[in-house]
Each structure stands twice: as C-alpha cells, then as structure tokens.
Design a protein around this motif. Structure first.
Motif, PDB file in Angstrom:
ATOM      1  N   LEU A 206      -2.612  48.672  52.810  1.00  6.02           N
ATOM      2  CA  LEU A 206      -1.476  49.584  52.650  1.00  6.02           C
ATOM      3  C   LEU A 206      -0.324  48.931  51.895  1.00  6.02           C
ATOM      4  CD1 LEU A 206      -1.292  51.159  56.236  1.00  6.02           C
ATOM      5  CD2 LEU A 206      -1.623  52.454  54.124  1.00  6.02           C
ATOM      6  N   ALA A 207       0.019  47.703  52.293  1.00  3.60           N
ATOM      7  CA  ALA A 207       1.232  47.059  51.772  1.00  3.60           C
ATOM      8  C   ALA A 207       1.103  46.652  50.312  1.00  3.60           C
ATOM      9  CB  ALA A 207       1.583  45.847  52.629  1.00  3.60           C
TER      10      ALA A 207
ATOM     11  N   LEU B 228       2.643  52.843  52.439  1.00  2.01           N
ATOM     12  CA  LEU B 228       3.729  51.859  52.568  1.00  2.01           C
ATOM     13  C   LEU B 228       4.204  51.552  51.149  1.00  2.01           C
ATOM     14  CD1 LEU B 228       2.423  49.349  55.301  1.00  2.01           C
ATOM     15  CD2 LEU B 228       3.929  51.326  55.575  1.00  2.01           C
ATOM     16  N   SER B 229       5.258  52.230  50.727  1.00  4.60           N
ATOM     17  CA  SER B 229       5.696  52.177  49.322  1.00  4.60           C
ATOM     18  C   SER B 229       6.783  51.134  49.058  1.00  4.60           C
ATOM     19  CB  SER B 229       6.218  53.556  48.909  1.00  4.60           C
ATOM     20  OG  SER B 229       7.294  53.947  49.752  1.00  4.60           O
ATOM     21  N   GLU B 230       7.099  50.307  50.048  1.00  5.43           N
ATOM     22  CA  GLU B 230       8.273  49.424  49.948  1.00  5.43           C
ATOM     23  C   GLU B 230       8.259  48.494  48.731  1.00  5.43           C
ATOM     24  OE1 GLU B 230       8.135  50.474  54.369  1.00  5.43           O
ATOM     25  OE2 GLU B 230       6.730  50.230  52.713  1.00  5.43           O
ATOM     26  N   LEU B 231       7.092  47.904  48.411  1.00  2.52           N
ATOM     27  CA  LEU B 231       7.048  46.975  47.283  1.00  2.52           C
ATOM     28  C   LEU B 231       7.413  47.641  45.964  1.00  2.52           C
ATOM     29  CD1 LEU B 231       3.901  44.705  47.899  1.00  2.52           C
ATOM     30  CD2 LEU B 231       6.304  44.039  48.015  1.00  2.52           C
ATOM     31  N   THR B 232       7.187  48.941  45.855  1.00  2.00           N
ATOM     32  CA  THR B 232       7.494  49.638  44.603  1.00  2.00           C
ATOM     33  C   THR B 232       8.990  49.691  44.321  1.00  2.00           C
ATOM     34  OG1 THR B 232       7.614  51.854  45.597  1.00  2.00           O
ATOM     35  CG2 THR B 232       5.438  51.102  44.849  1.00  2.00           C
ATOM     36  N   ILE B 233       9.809  49.532  45.360  1.00  2.00           N
ATOM     37  CA  ILE B 233      11.263  49.527  45.129  1.00  2.00           C
ATOM     38  C   ILE B 233      11.876  48.146  45.364  1.00  2.00           C
ATOM     39  CG2 ILE B 233      11.612  51.986  45.558  1.00  2.00           C
ATOM     40  CD1 ILE B 233      12.687  51.111  48.393  1.00  2.00           C
ATOM     41  N   GLY B 234      11.015  47.117  45.458  1.00  2.00           N
ATOM     42  CA  GLY B 234      11.531  45.756  45.509  1.00  2.00           C
ATOM     43  C   GLY B 234      11.827  45.201  46.885  1.00  2.00           C
ATOM     44  N   ILE B 235      11.466  45.944  47.938  1.00  2.00           N
ATOM     45  CA  ILE B 235      11.588  45.387  49.290  1.00  2.00           C
ATOM     46  C   ILE B 235      10.168  45.279  49.863  1.00  2.00           C
ATOM     47  CG2 ILE B 235      13.957  46.178  49.660  1.00  2.00           C
ATOM     48  CD1 ILE B 235      12.889  48.544  51.227  1.00  2.00           C
ATOM     49  N   GLY B 236      10.016  45.204  51.157  1.00  2.00           N
ATOM     50  CA  GLY B 236       8.686  45.127  51.756  1.00  2.00           C
ATOM     51  C   GLY B 236       8.710  45.707  53.158  1.00  2.00           C
ATOM     52  N   PRO B 237       7.537  46.037  53.707  1.00  2.00           N
ATOM     53  CA  PRO B 237       7.476  46.633  55.048  1.00  2.00           C
ATOM     54  C   PRO B 237       7.566  45.568  56.147  1.00  2.00           C
ATOM     55  CG  PRO B 237       5.277  46.506  54.139  1.00  2.00           C
ATOM     56  CD  PRO B 237       6.198  45.977  53.077  1.00  2.00           C
ATOM     57  N   PHE B 238       8.617  44.761  56.085  1.00  2.00           N
ATOM     58  CA  PHE B 238       8.697  43.580  56.941  1.00  2.00           C
ATOM     59  C   PHE B 238       9.010  43.915  58.398  1.00  2.00           C
ATOM     60  CE2 PHE B 238      10.094  42.118  52.648  1.00  2.00           C
ATOM     61  CZ  PHE B 238       8.904  41.486  52.328  1.00  2.00           C
TER      62      PHE B 238
ATOM     63  N   LEU C 178      12.176  38.783  66.435  1.00  2.00           N
ATOM     64  CA  LEU C 178      11.396  38.822  65.193  1.00  2.00           C
ATOM     65  C   LEU C 178      11.783  39.995  64.299  1.00  2.00           C
ATOM     66  CD1 LEU C 178       8.995  37.875  63.415  1.00  2.00           C
ATOM     67  CD2 LEU C 178       7.525  39.354  64.804  1.00  2.00           C
ATOM     68  N   LEU C 179      11.901  41.183  64.863  1.00  5.02           N
ATOM     69  CA  LEU C 179      12.170  42.361  64.033  1.00  5.02           C
ATOM     70  C   LEU C 179      13.577  42.336  63.442  1.00  5.02           C
ATOM     71  CD1 LEU C 179      10.411  45.341  65.882  1.00  5.02           C
ATOM     72  CD2 LEU C 179       9.454  43.530  64.456  1.00  5.02           C
ATOM     73  N   ILE C 180      14.519  41.732  64.167  1.00  3.82           N
ATOM     74  CA  ILE C 180      15.878  41.595  63.623  1.00  3.82           C
ATOM     75  C   ILE C 180      15.890  40.570  62.489  1.00  3.82           C
ATOM     76  CG2 ILE C 180      18.266  40.970  64.143  1.00  3.82           C
ATOM     77  CD1 ILE C 180      17.365  43.664  65.349  1.00  3.82           C
ATOM     78  N   GLU C 181      15.088  39.501  62.641  1.00  2.00           N
ATOM     79  CA  GLU C 181      14.955  38.523  61.546  1.00  2.00           C
ATOM     80  C   GLU C 181      14.380  39.193  60.303  1.00  2.00           C
ATOM     81  OE1 GLU C 181      12.488  35.379  63.025  1.00  2.00           O
ATOM     82  OE2 GLU C 181      13.914  34.794  64.584  1.00  2.00           O
ATOM     83  N   ARG C 182      13.382  40.042  60.525  1.00  2.00           N
ATOM     84  CA  ARG C 182      12.762  40.760  59.401  1.00  2.00           C
ATOM     85  C   ARG C 182      13.762  41.726  58.764  1.00  2.00           C
ATOM     86  NH1 ARG C 182       7.008  40.972  59.860  1.00  2.00           N
ATOM     87  NH2 ARG C 182       6.309  38.892  60.460  1.00  2.00           N
ATOM     88  N   ALA C 183      14.629  42.312  59.580  1.00  2.00           N
ATOM     89  CA  ALA C 183      15.652  43.226  59.057  1.00  2.00           C
ATOM     90  C   ALA C 183      16.591  42.492  58.108  1.00  2.00           C
ATOM     91  CB  ALA C 183      16.439  43.854  60.210  1.00  2.00           C
ATOM     92  N   ALA C 184      16.881  41.230  58.428  1.00  2.00           N
ATOM     93  CA  ALA C 184      17.758  40.430  57.562  1.00  2.00           C
ATOM     94  C   ALA C 184      17.085  40.166  56.213  1.00  2.00           C
ATOM     95  CB  ALA C 184      18.111  39.109  58.250  1.00  2.00           C
ATOM     96  N   VAL C 185      15.764  39.953  56.223  1.00  2.00           N
ATOM     97  CA  VAL C 185      15.016  39.737  54.975  1.00  2.00           C
ATOM     98  C   VAL C 185      15.109  40.983  54.092  1.00  2.00           C
ATOM     99  CG1 VAL C 185      12.728  39.333  53.972  1.00  2.00           C
ATOM    100  CG2 VAL C 185      13.419  38.097  56.043  1.00  2.00           C
ATOM    101  N   SER C 186      14.851  42.141  54.690  1.00  3.43           N
ATOM    102  CA  SER C 186      14.929  43.398  53.929  1.00  3.43           C
ATOM    103  C   SER C 186      16.354  43.665  53.461  1.00  3.43           C
ATOM    104  CB  SER C 186      14.448  44.563  54.793  1.00  3.43           C
ATOM    105  OG  SER C 186      13.076  44.433  55.094  1.00  3.43           O
ATOM    106  N   GLY C 187      17.324  43.337  54.319  1.00  7.39           N
ATOM    107  CA  GLY C 187      18.728  43.546  53.979  1.00  7.39           C
ATOM    108  C   GLY C 187      19.164  42.735  52.784  1.00  7.39           C
ATOM    109  N   GLU C 188      18.566  41.552  52.626  1.00  8.29           N
ATOM    110  CA  GLU C 188      18.881  40.707  51.469  1.00  8.29           C
ATOM    111  C   GLU C 188      18.207  41.252  50.208  1.00  8.29           C
ATOM    112  OE1 GLU C 188      18.789  35.986  50.149  1.00  8.29           O
ATOM    113  OE2 GLU C 188      18.173  36.583  52.173  1.00  8.29           O
ATOM    114  N   LEU C 189      16.934  41.650  50.339  1.00  8.13           N
ATOM    115  CA  LEU C 189      16.193  42.140  49.174  1.00  8.13           C
ATOM    116  C   LEU C 189      16.771  43.430  48.609  1.00  8.13           C
ATOM    117  CD1 LEU C 189      12.538  41.431  50.337  1.00  8.13           C
ATOM    118  CD2 LEU C 189      13.643  40.469  48.310  1.00  8.13           C
TER     119      LEU C 189
END
Length: 255
Positions: free
Chosen positions: A164-165, A136-146, A229-240
């Motif tokens: 992993l995260a 789970l490499s998301e933090l390395t590019i400034g987002i997260g596996p939300f 929940l998953l759509i809310e998480r998508a908004a978090v990633s979309g902002e980051l």
C-alpha cells in the motif's frame, strides 16, 4: 443527509448497549483537527460508560468512508509545532480506539484513503462494501503514512502495508483488503452491510462484557508503547509537511 459544516460533524447515539459514532465532512469525510479531537473524546467517553458493550464507527453518505487528513488544514500548516499537533490528532484517535474498553466495529461503505485506512485498521472488526477500495497516498504529496503504520501493519502485516505505502497512487479493492485481513466480510450493497453489522453488534452486545473487555486487552497486547511512538511519528510527518516538495504537491492537488 451530509454535513456542510467546514469543521465537520460528529454524532453519537446508543440503543440496547450499542453506541454508534457517525462522523462527516463535506470534503469526502476528511478530518480537520477539530473533528479528530471530537472523535478522540467520543471514544474516551464511551469507554467509561458501562452501559455500552459495543461501538459502531461509521461515516456520512454513501460514497467515501474517509479521505484522510484535511488538505485545507495541511496547506495552512506553517511551523513544526502546528504540524506535529495536526498529525497528533490521528495518533490520539488511534490510541483512544486501541484503549477503548469496548470492541469497535468499522462500517466501511466507500473509498478510504490515508488516515481513513488507519481508522479502519484500529477497529477491532471491519465490514465493508465492494466500493470500499483503499489507498495510502501519502508519498505522492511528500509525506508518509507514519502515524498510522503501526495500526495498519498490525492488522494486515508488513508486506501488505508495504504494498500500500510504496504503490501510493494505486487503489487496492475491497477484496484485496479482505484477503489481507483489514475487512472480515464484503457485501454488494450498503443495505446488506448495515443489516449484517446490526446483527453482529447485537450478538456482541449480548456477550459477557467482562469477557469482551478481556478479549480486547489480549488482542491489543504489546501496543502500550504506541502512546509515545505515534506522537514521535506525528513529529516526523509534521516536519515533512513543511518541505518545499510537499508544499508544491499540495498546491497542485488543490488546483
């Protein structure tokens, strides 16, 4: 044979009550929005087909199973709406998989990153090869596996998800994934993997479809709130993904 299409490819075929969905993309089987939408539609369509008793999910080629989100598309996101829409693609696939009436067998033949780990986690049963390391490499590019976190944590537990995260630059091998519940069996070769998946799918397809459907509902009990929940998480990633940190990290990655 692997696809050269920039939007990827997706093929579905069925035989003896077993449907196989195969996706592909020239960039290590990563997912642009269009391919995510097509995968969601495929699961929704098969779910309503009473002639299908079990589904196999696989990807093209012999190397990567899935490299997660399309970096080309991540780089092109310019506003919150676009960002939320892109990450909602993964949310929609995971929700389609959990609501699908048939059990889904994941065939993980190679390395799996980010959203690909989410797809594997949303399968009801996964088999893999020794080459199927996960990250789970998301933090390395400034987002997260939300978006995928609920699916991954449900499958491997919170402690393994955290391993992993947080350790976002490190691969965990296929046996680690098996020990933590993501994979049920690990094989040396793709040939062995395909043979065992076919045998297992044939067994499942021979069972009472009503019992199989009830089993699936029981296993996914308590996840109805994932629609929101998953759509809310998508908004978090979309902002980051719009942050300066992520924009710079994506530029470096592409170079």
């Amino acid at each position: 044979m692997t696809t050269t299409r920039t939007n990827g490819s997706l093929y579905t075929h069925s035989d003896n009550h077993i449907a196989t969905i195969e996706f592909g993309h020239p960039s290590s089987n990563s997912f642009p929005s269009e391919l995510l939408d097509r995968l969601t539609e495929a699961f929704n369509r098969l779910s309503e087909d009473s002639s299908i008793h079990v589904i196999i999910l696989k990807s093209e080629g012999e190397k990567a199973f899935c490299a997660g989100a399309s970096f080309d598309e991540l780089v092109s996101i310019t506003n919150l709406e676009e960002g939320k829409k892109f990450f909602s693609g993964f949310a929609n696939v995971i929700n389609a998989m959990r609501k699908c009436k048939q059990p889904i067998i994941g065939r993980i033949q190679g390395k799996t990153v980010g959203g690909g780990v989410g797809l594997a986690s949303a399968c009801d049963y996964c088999m893999a090869t020794e080459a199927a390391s996960i990250k789970l490499s998301e933090l390395t590019i400034g987002i997260g596996p939300f978006v995928i976190e609920p699916a991954v944590s449900r499958k491997v537990g919170l402690a393994a998800f955290e391993a992993l995260a947080w350790d976002a630059s490190q691969w965990k091998n296929a046996y680690w994934a098996k020990d933590n519940g993501l994979f049920t069996r690990v094989f040396e070769t793709i040939t062995e993997l395909d043979k065992e998946i076919q045998l297992f799918a044939e067994k499942l397809a021979s069972y009472n479809p009503k019992a199989i459907q009830q089993m699936k509902e029981v296993n996914w009990k308590g996840t109805d709130h994932w629609n929101e929940l998953l759509i809310e998480r998508a908004a978090v990633s979309g902002e980051l993904v719009l942050s300066e940190f992520t924009k710079e990290a994506l530029k470096k990655f592409k170079k």
